[in-house]
Design an enzyme around this catalytic site. Structure first.
Site, short mmCIF file in Angstrom:
data_model
loop_
_atom_site.label_atom_id
_atom_site.label_comp_id
_atom_site.label_asym_id
_atom_site.label_seq_id
_atom_site.Cartn_x
_atom_site.Cartn_y
_atom_site.Cartn_z
N TYR A 1 50.41 41.67 46.13
CA TYR A 1 49.05 41.44 46.61
C TYR A 1 49.05 41.25 48.14
O TYR A 1 49.80 40.43 48.68
CB TYR A 1 48.44 40.21 45.95
CG TYR A 1 47.08 39.87 46.52
CD1 TYR A 1 45.96 40.64 46.19
CD2 TYR A 1 46.92 38.81 47.41
CE1 TYR A 1 44.72 40.36 46.73
CE2 TYR A 1 45.66 38.52 47.94
CZ TYR A 1 44.58 39.30 47.60
OH TYR A 1 43.36 39.02 48.14
N TYR B 1 42.83 46.29 49.09
CA TYR B 1 42.09 46.68 47.88
C TYR B 1 41.89 48.19 47.76
O TYR B 1 42.51 48.86 46.94
CB TYR B 1 40.73 45.97 47.85
CG TYR B 1 40.83 44.47 47.78
CD1 TYR B 1 41.11 43.83 46.58
CD2 TYR B 1 40.66 43.68 48.91
CE1 TYR B 1 41.21 42.45 46.49
CE2 TYR B 1 40.76 42.31 48.85
CZ TYR B 1 41.04 41.69 47.64
OH TYR B 1 41.14 40.33 47.58
N LYS C 1 31.51 41.79 47.47
CA LYS C 1 31.29 40.40 47.08
C LYS C 1 29.83 39.96 47.22
O LYS C 1 29.36 39.09 46.49
CB LYS C 1 32.17 39.47 47.91
CG LYS C 1 33.64 39.87 47.99
CD LYS C 1 34.29 39.99 46.63
CE LYS C 1 35.76 40.33 46.78
NZ LYS C 1 36.43 40.53 45.49
#
Length: 327
Positions: free
Chosen positions: A258, A284, A46
């Site tokens: 998720y 992830y 990120k």
């Protein structure tokens, strides 16, 4: 490729390592780019996006960052850290409940002094844009100039971080004497994949960029990626025209959903940690690397020799539920 000015927060370039024992096991040359090592409190993928997004915020005179994510959002934590580095205020809208465990990224958000609004999953999924816009209006009434960063910083300006990462990878190929013919990344909000694909296309690099989605489905993300290409081109001045069928997103590795882990995924992460001394996260990179290995076994990568997997970080996301599944 023309890119706008950015901040330099991340430790770049991140190194590329060969996963020797996994390569031998699978009969492929598998390498990993350690974007989990971009920093400490800003670690992960990120920060590459935030270097561009937050620079735009500062250039526009903004003094308050607003963003969103899951309760264990790596992006939210990195945004809070960057805001504090620049002396800015930060407001995080997190998908969670009041009884959410104070650990991992959520704990770090608190340590960094972020203002946090917890929103139940159903409301978050349906109304997050409106929620952030209403927060923005309230902060403007208080005299602030806020800047909204979407989930994962996955918009045109944020995706520039991984357009630039392609240039970094091409430079490292020359240093290492290796040509990667496949680049693989997790797809969680779309910006990392879109940036890699766009940069690879603009540079006329002959690698195939694969994404492995860990939420929603491939069709959903293909549409997101096409929109992101248009957003990126606003900043670069170069449009690309890609057919949806040429976007390689490999479906089938969401697992239980998720941020929900199953035993097969955790067992795989545990095995890889013992095999290579490499720790992936359960949200992830664990799902995506599991997907890559399964696809290699299926023959999807038979035409590829040197595969580069982008380790996007996330180690703070190991919560008590995932940890309890490690045998």
């Amino acid at each position: 490729m023309r890119l706008p000015e950015k901040f330099n927060f991340a430790n770049l370039p991140t190194k590329i390592e060969k996963l020797s024992r996994l390569s031998e096991e699978l009969g492929k040359e598998i390498y990993i780019k350690r974007d989990d090592q971009t920093g400490g409190e800003i670690s992960g993928n990120k920060i590459r996006k935030l270097e561009y997004a937050v620079r735009e915020a500062i250039d526009n005179g903004c003094n308050y960052l607003i963003t969103c994510g899951g309760i264990q959002s790596n992006h939210a934590r990195a945004t809070a850290a960057v805001a504090r580095k620049l002396g800015m205020e930060v407001y995080l809208v997190l998908r969670g409940n009041q009884d959410s465990e104070l650990e991992g990224n959520y704990f770090l958000d608190k340590i960094l002094g972020a203002k946090i609004k917890l929103v139940a999953p159903e409301e978050f999924n349906s109304h997050i844009e409106n929620i952030m816009e209403n927060i923005k209006k309230e902060l403007e009434k208080e005299g602030y100039k806020p800047y909204i960063i979407p989930m994962g910083a996955s918009n045109g300006v944020g995706s520039l971080g991984y357009c630039a990462a392609v240039e970094e990878i091409l430079s490292q190929e020359k240093e290492l004497g290796i040509k990667f013919d496949a680049i693989v990344s997790t797809v969680g909000s779309g910006g990392t994949y879109a940036g890699l694909y766009y940069g690879n296309y603009i540079k006329d690099n002959n690698a195939v960029v694969y994404g492995i989605n860990i939420c929603d489905d491939a069709e959903y993300f293909k549409n997101i990626v096409l929109k992101l290409f248009k957003g990126i081109s606003i900043y670069t001045g170069e449009e690309i025209h890609v057919d949806k069928k040429d976007i390689d997103i490999l479906d089938g590795y969401i697992g239980s959903g998720y941020a929900l882990s199953n035993e097969n995924e955790i067992e795989f992460i545990h095995k890889l940690a013992k095999l290579e001394g490499l720790i992936l996260d359960p949200v992830y990179t664990g799902k995506a690397m599991y997907g890559l290995v399964e696809e290699i076994k299926k023959g999807t990568f038979d035409n590829h020799k040197n595969i580069l997997f982008i380790h996007t970080g996330g180690i703070f996301g190991w919560n008590s539920v995932a940890r309890s599944m490690v045998k």
